[in-house]
Scaffold this active site. Structure first.
Site, PDB file in Angstrom:
ATOM      1  N   GLN A 223     -10.058   1.361   5.853  1.00  0.00           N
ATOM      2  CA  GLN A 223      -8.602   1.947   4.621  1.00  0.00           C
ATOM      3  C   GLN A 223      -8.608   1.692   3.245  1.00  0.00           C
ATOM      4  O   GLN A 223      -7.593   1.777   3.392  1.00  0.00           O
ATOM      5  CB  GLN A 223      -7.390   1.013   6.025  1.00  0.00           C
ATOM      6  CG  GLN A 223      -7.125   0.934   7.297  1.00  0.00           C
ATOM      7  CD  GLN A 223      -6.194  -0.048   7.073  1.00  0.00           C
ATOM      8  OE1 GLN A 223      -5.810  -0.633   8.900  1.00  0.00           O
ATOM      9  NE2 GLN A 223      -4.748  -0.465   6.764  1.00  0.00           N
ATOM     10  N   ARG A 373       0.896  -4.325  10.864  1.00  0.00           N
ATOM     11  CA  ARG A 373       1.498  -3.383  10.499  1.00  0.00           C
ATOM     12  C   ARG A 373       2.952  -4.621  10.142  1.00  0.00           C
ATOM     13  O   ARG A 373       4.136  -5.304  10.659  1.00  0.00           O
ATOM     14  CB  ARG A 373       2.927  -2.280  11.322  1.00  0.00           C
ATOM     15  CG  ARG A 373       2.304  -1.132  11.023  1.00  0.00           C
ATOM     16  CD  ARG A 373       3.357  -0.440  11.487  1.00  0.00           C
ATOM     17  NE  ARG A 373       3.783   0.549  11.040  1.00  0.00           N
ATOM     18  CZ  ARG A 373       4.375   1.874  11.649  1.00  0.00           C
ATOM     19  NH1 ARG A 373       4.343   2.476  12.581  1.00  0.00           N
ATOM     20  NH2 ARG A 373       4.928   2.963  11.299  1.00  0.00           N
ATOM     21  N   CYS A 374       1.796  -6.422   8.793  1.00  0.00           N
ATOM     22  CA  CYS A 374       2.577  -6.983   9.023  1.00  0.00           C
ATOM     23  C   CYS A 374       3.077  -7.325   7.767  1.00  0.00           C
ATOM     24  O   CYS A 374       3.920  -8.078   7.099  1.00  0.00           O
ATOM     25  CB  CYS A 374       1.850  -8.008   8.860  1.00  0.00           C
ATOM     26  SG  CYS A 374       0.670  -8.322   8.057  1.00  0.00           S
ATOM     27  N   GLU A 743       5.937  -0.699   7.118  1.00  0.00           N
ATOM     28  CA  GLU A 743       5.535  -2.005   7.825  1.00  0.00           C
ATOM     29  C   GLU A 743       6.918  -2.473   8.437  1.00  0.00           C
ATOM     30  O   GLU A 743       7.555  -3.515   8.886  1.00  0.00           O
ATOM     31  CB  GLU A 743       4.607  -2.700   7.159  1.00  0.00           C
ATOM     32  CG  GLU A 743       3.712  -2.336   7.713  1.00  0.00           C
ATOM     33  CD  GLU A 743       2.378  -3.281   6.618  1.00  0.00           C
ATOM     34  OE1 GLU A 743       1.381  -3.680   7.163  1.00  0.00           O
ATOM     35  OE2 GLU A 743       2.902  -3.317   5.467  1.00  0.00           O
TER      36      GLU A 743
HETATM   37  N1  MCN Z   1       7.621   7.416   2.744  1.00  0.00           N
HETATM   38  C1  MCN Z   1       8.259   8.329   1.788  1.00  0.00           C
HETATM   39  N2  MCN Z   1       9.742   7.529   1.304  1.00  0.00           N
HETATM   40  C2  MCN Z   1       9.810   6.381   0.305  1.00  0.00           C
HETATM   41  C3  MCN Z   1       8.344   5.243   1.462  1.00  0.00           C
HETATM   42  C4  MCN Z   1       7.590   5.774   2.292  1.00  0.00           C
HETATM   43  O1  MCN Z   1       9.048   8.928   2.240  1.00  0.00           O
HETATM   44  N3  MCN Z   1      10.743   5.688  -0.553  1.00  0.00           N
HETATM   45  C5  MCN Z   1       6.719   7.897   3.292  1.00  0.00           C
HETATM   46  C6  MCN Z   1       5.065   8.070   2.733  1.00  0.00           C
HETATM   47  O2  MCN Z   1       5.702   8.805   1.285  1.00  0.00           O
HETATM   48  C7  MCN Z   1       4.290   7.916   3.491  1.00  0.00           C
HETATM   49  C8  MCN Z   1       4.900   6.939   4.117  1.00  0.00           C
HETATM   50  O3  MCN Z   1       6.137   7.348   4.383  1.00  0.00           O
HETATM   51  O4  MCN Z   1       4.167   9.353   4.210  1.00  0.00           O
HETATM   52  C9  MCN Z   1       4.848   5.276   4.590  1.00  0.00           C
HETATM   53  O5  MCN Z   1       4.388   4.737   3.245  1.00  0.00           O
HETATM   54  P1  MCN Z   1       4.612   3.519   2.755  1.00  0.00           P
HETATM   55  O6  MCN Z   1       5.641   2.465   3.316  1.00  0.00           O
HETATM   56  O7  MCN Z   1       4.233   3.226   1.322  1.00  0.00           O
HETATM   57  O8  MCN Z   1       3.364   2.977   3.216  1.00  0.00           O
HETATM   58  P2  MCN Z   1       1.546   3.015   3.395  1.00  0.00           P
HETATM   59  O9  MCN Z   1       1.430   4.778   3.272  1.00  0.00           O
HETATM   60  O10 MCN Z   1       1.047   2.601   2.581  1.00  0.00           O
HETATM   61  O11 MCN Z   1       1.548   3.155   4.868  1.00  0.00           O
HETATM   62  C10 MCN Z   1       0.667   1.707   4.877  1.00  0.00           C
HETATM   63  C11 MCN Z   1       1.565   1.046   6.644  1.00  0.00           C
HETATM   64  C12 MCN Z   1       0.986  -0.122   7.004  1.00  0.00           C
HETATM   65  S1  MCN Z   1       0.276  -1.203   6.072  1.00  0.00           S
HETATM   66  C13 MCN Z   1       0.161   0.061   8.296  1.00  0.00           C
HETATM   67  S2  MCN Z   1       0.449  -1.031   8.752  1.00  0.00           S
HETATM   68  C14 MCN Z   1       0.846   1.333   8.997  1.00  0.00           C
HETATM   69  C15 MCN Z   1       2.004   2.100   8.521  1.00  0.00           C
HETATM   70  O12 MCN Z   1       2.075   2.113   6.900  1.00  0.00           O
HETATM   71  N4  MCN Z   1      -0.213   1.963   9.612  1.00  0.00           N
HETATM   72  C16 MCN Z   1       0.642   2.619  10.436  1.00  0.00           C
HETATM   73  N5  MCN Z   1       2.639   3.045   9.432  1.00  0.00           N
HETATM   74  C17 MCN Z   1       1.464   3.599   9.580  1.00  0.00           C
HETATM   75  N6  MCN Z   1       1.232   5.391  10.662  1.00  0.00           N
HETATM   76  C18 MCN Z   1       0.381   5.952  10.972  1.00  0.00           C
HETATM   77  N7  MCN Z   1       0.619   6.844  11.729  1.00  0.00           N
HETATM   78  N8  MCN Z   1      -0.635   5.069  11.018  1.00  0.00           N
HETATM   79  C19 MCN Z   1      -1.306   3.473  11.347  1.00  0.00           C
HETATM   80  O13 MCN Z   1      -1.898   2.926  11.241  1.00  0.00           O
HETATM   81 CU1  CUN Z   2      -0.846  -5.860   7.793  1.00  0.00          CU
HETATM   82  S1  CUN Z   2      -1.022  -4.408   8.927  1.00  0.00           S
HETATM   83 MO1  CUN Z   2      -0.792  -2.726   7.134  1.00  0.00          MO
HETATM   84  O1  CUN Z   2      -0.832  -4.023   5.875  1.00  0.00           O
HETATM   85  O2  CUN Z   2      -2.277  -2.241   6.858  1.00  0.00           O
END
Ligand code: MCN
Ligand code: CUN
Length: 789
Positions: A223, A373-374, A743
């Protein structure tokens, strides 16, 4: 909900564009690590320890070497010759790559068999004979601190106990004073058990060392590709692997959920073997290895206390945590926050006094700590505060919704300074809970519950109103191994107005290829379908810290907007030149600049970009590219109001989740469909720890549910229909007002379910059951409380 300012054709913020990446995923065209096949590639399989704590007396590889196809067997002693038998963890602890004398947990890597096929490697693994001298392991973290417990980390000079670190936040004395004089105090001991992400794809890699060019290409399930490249350079620098000669490629990932952040010994062994043998080496874990040895999540023992008034005002909270990190602290928290963001445990409530502390200990269990996912331990914090709030409501005899409404931070109180030192950016907690109550029909449900209770039926309604903290983070406070936690975007627009954009993050299924394109489309008016998004190749992507802790939108998403705005500034200059007016006379609408008052005099973004390569003003740099490294001024604070309704069968303890309403606030939404998908997936991963999942060990250190026959993962059958909705308080400091969301459901979901179950059982005087709340635990609690007399 975000208003769409762009047309559907452009597809900027707020459009539910179908996910670009799904075209290849649903047609079986995803490209995962295990799809990589290189000429001359060798295969590696790992021999693992059956014991949780044992001395290695002898490793006999004779029979293994006779297995056709086996090339070599690598032991810790072999790696020791190159000083590659130890590695740092992302928490600045140390971890064996392969042991030279002692194994510290069941399923630990003991040696690696290298062969010409994966089947030969597996046969070779079966043929390795190892003699152990088992010792009594330390499995109970409370006993780990006993003076009589053996010191586990004898590799650390001068270490005289199993304590790893102490951490605290808030005001200890003030908290004690408030508790001493409070009318009402509730206290609960809870265990948030050890669980595992169980991503569909396990971990693995192909290490490809090119002897001629001294170049390593490492295809791997990570990641955080850039951070890993730097770690490899730091660990293997002494054998001539310097950072410019290392390329880490993270292809498509079949789910990460935090489990693909840590560095596992398998990766390092594969690199070492490829380096020594000069051939590519593939290592892919099997399902059981993944479940038994890879980074776990949670395992926090929490004593949680709340003080308040009889009228229901919360005055203070106190949290004491014992964290079981297993053999080594291989969590991936920011350096200054060994307990992650646990200090968000004061929740959504507006009291001024709190104290939280944590102590981490070593035991003979696999290492890790923040997968699943924490948001860096927010799951644990929210479970504690939301259970506690319900206990407090019970004690003062108020409805849990009323207690929350009474104690919420009010929308006019933002930015709000929490007693543990955070500055919440924005929120509207009353509106969120009200919306959830309206959608679920709260008053009617309470009426129905009263009627059912009168008939002896068990129905429960559970609320969780949580505050998340994501977007690590401002570089003044946030780093991993010293590397500041900014993130990046690089946008390159080609002459015909189509673009490629690269990021320091790495999607594992979150849909970045679609949503990052939407951010750029919003800012530049170039259609999202004309923007190709690339992540995961350190040779091409700008440096970034990767995707975890829902940080991608708050950091790299912001970088995408800022880099786009740099390009828009350049576009304005070119448009002024082309239209022969001054920049001030121009107005922007997504996709074009036009002359104020004369909309027919316009240049589209495509025409402007073409001019950047063919007809740009004298003195201006040619081309149309921009990069941004975004250092956020604060974290973002998403929130949610979740309500769960359960029916419980009194005779068997079987729990049926009847309704689950989730109202999230992640600020402005980029893609509503993707956010809904994130919430659906995350809620399914919330019923998992709430009702099913837990890694269980016996006193000898044997894992009792190390396969998916025994470790219960919920499927579509167990999942209720998720009812989702939103309110929107934009983040005031984020360029597009967005907050992370990935998360939130896993953070807010479990306490809603637990609170619903306890609410159903409360007529019997049951006030708490640790998650996972299984039918057996329900039945047992009912029996103990006289329900069957
Ligand atoms: N998004 C959006 N509008 C927002 C916030 C987010 O459209 N206001 C969209 C983003 O553009 C992105 C998605 O939602 O496409 C998730 O965005 P974000 O909250 O920024 O999280 P990350 O992209 O950094 O993803 C990490 C988070 C984590 S830490 C874990 S653990 C997890 C999760 O995402 N692992 C996943 N969701 C997952 N989903 C899938 N399918 N697989 C994983 O391994
Ligand atoms: Cu704590 S699981 Mo996500 O932050 O990759």
């Amino acid at each position: 909900m975000t208003q769409c300012k762009t047309s559907k054709e452009i597809g900027g913020m707020g459009h539910s564009l179908k996910r670009k990446e799904d075209a290849r995923f649903i047609q079986g065209k995803g490209h995962y690590v295990d799809d990589i096949r290189l000429p001359g590639m060798l295969y590696m399989d790992i021999v693992r320890s059956p014991y949780a704590y044992a001395k290695i007396k002898n490793i006999n590889i004779e029979e293994a070497m006779k297995v056709p196809g086996v090339i070599t067997v690598v032991t810790g002693k072999d790696l020791e010759k190159y000083n590659l038998h130890w590695m740092p963890t992302l928490m600045s602890d140390t971890q064996m790559v392969l042991p030279t004398d002692t194994v510290m947990y069941q399923a630990q890597e003991v040696c690696a068999v290298i062969a010409t096929s994966k089947y030969a490697a597996r046969d070779g693994r079966e043929a390795v004979k190892i003699e152990y001298e088992p010792m009594k392991p330390v499995m109970d973290p409370f006993k780990s601190l006993d003076p009589s417990a053996p010191v586990l980390r004898t590799d650390k000079p001068g270490k005289t106990n199993n304590h790893i670190w102490h951490w605290q936040a808030g005001d200890k004395n003030k908290t004690e004073q408030v508790f001493a004089s409070a009318d009402v105090v509730v206290k609960q001991q809870m265990h948030i058990p050890r669980i595992h992400v169980v991503s569909i794809e396990t971990c693995g890699c192909v290490a490809d060392y090119d002897k001629v060019n001294h170049h390593l290409t490492m295809y791997m399930t990570t990641q955080a590709p850039h951070a890993i490249r730097t770690v490899i350079a730091l660990v293997a620098g002494h054998v001539g692997l310097s950072e410019e000669k290392i390329r880490v490629v993270s292809p498509d990932i079949g789910g990460g959920f935090g489990g693909k952040v840590p560095v596992y010994p398998g990766y390092v062994i594969a690199i070492a073997v490829s380096f020594l043998v000069g051939k590519p080496v593939k290592w892919i874990e099997d399902r059981s290895e993944n479940l038994q040895a890879d980074s776990f999540a949670r395992d926090y023992h929490i004593t949680a206390e709340m003080a308040g008034t009889k009228a229901g005002r919360i005055l203070a909270t106190r949290f004491k945590v014992l964290a079981d990190h297993g053999y080594t602290d291989a969590a991936a928290n920011p350096s200054k926050f060994p307990a992650g963001m646990f200090s968000i445990c004061t929740g959504s409530y507006d009291y001024a006094t709190a104290f939280a502390e944590a102590d981490a200990v070593y035991t003979n269990k696999p290492p890790g700590g923040v997968a699943y996912r924490c948001s860096f331990r927010v799951t644990e914090a929210v479970q504690a505060i939301e259970r506690l709030t319900d206990l407090f409501a019970m004690k003062v005899g108020k409805d849990p919704a009323d207690i929350r409404m009474q104690n919420f931070i009010k929308k006019e109180d933002f930015p709000w300074h929490s007693p543990t030192g955070w500055v919440y950016d924005s929120g509207n907690y009353q509106a969120g809970l009200q919306k959830a109550m309206d959608v679920v029909g709260y008053a009617a449900l309470r009426k129905e519950q009263a009627e059912k209770r009168a008939r002896g039926e068990l129905m429960g309604i559970g609320i969780s109103t949580f505050t998340e903290i994501v977007g690590a983070g401002p570089s003044k406070d946030f780093d991993i191994l010293g590397i500041k936690m900014f993130d990046s975007a690089e946008i390159r627009v080609h002459p015909t107005g189509k673009a490629i954009a690269r990021f320091g993050t790495k999607s594992q299924g979150q849909g970045h290829e679609t949503t990052y394109a939407q951010i750029i489309a919003e800012e530049l008016g170039i259609p999202a379908e004309n923007i190709q998004v690339e992540e995961g190749d350190t040779d091409t992507a700008p440096y970034g810290l990767g995707t975890y802790a829902s940080r991608s939108t708050p950091t790299a998403g912001a970088a995408a907007a800022i880099a786009s705005r740099k390009l828009r500034d350049k576009a304005r200059k070119i448009a002024a030149y082309l239209l022969e007016v001054s920049e001030e006379d121009l107005e922007w609408e997504p996709g074009k600049f036009f002359v104020k008052g004369a909309p027919e005099k316009a240049k589209t973004i495509q025409e402007i970009v073409f001019a950047a390569y063919t007809n740009h003003p004298q003195g201006m740099e040619a081309g149309f590219e921009a990069t941004n490294y975004y250092d956020p001024p604060n974290l973002t604070f998403p929130s949610g109001a979740y309500i769960c309704v359960v029916d419980i069968d009194k005779e068997t303890g079987a729990i049926h989740v009847r309704r689950f309403v989730a109202i999230d606030d992640c600020g402005n939404i980029i893609n509503p469909m993707i956010v809904q998908g994130q919430v659906h997936g995350g809620l399914t991963q919330a019923i998992a720890p709430a009702m099913y999942e837990e890694l269980i060990y016996d006193e000898e250190g044997n894992i009792l549910n190390g396969t998916l026959m025994d470790y219960l993962v919920p499927t579509a059958v167990e999942s209720p229909k998720w009812e989702t909705g939103h309110i929107c308080t934009p983040s005031p400091h984020h360029p597009i007002g967005a907050k992370g969301v990935g998360e939130s459901p896993t953070v807010g979901g479990p306490p809603a379910i637990a609170n619903a179950i306890i609410d159903a059982l409360s007529p019997f005087g049951i006030t708490h059951i640790d998650i996972p709340i299984t039918p057996y635990k329900v039945w047992k609690a009912l029996k103990e409380h006289g329900a069957y007399d």
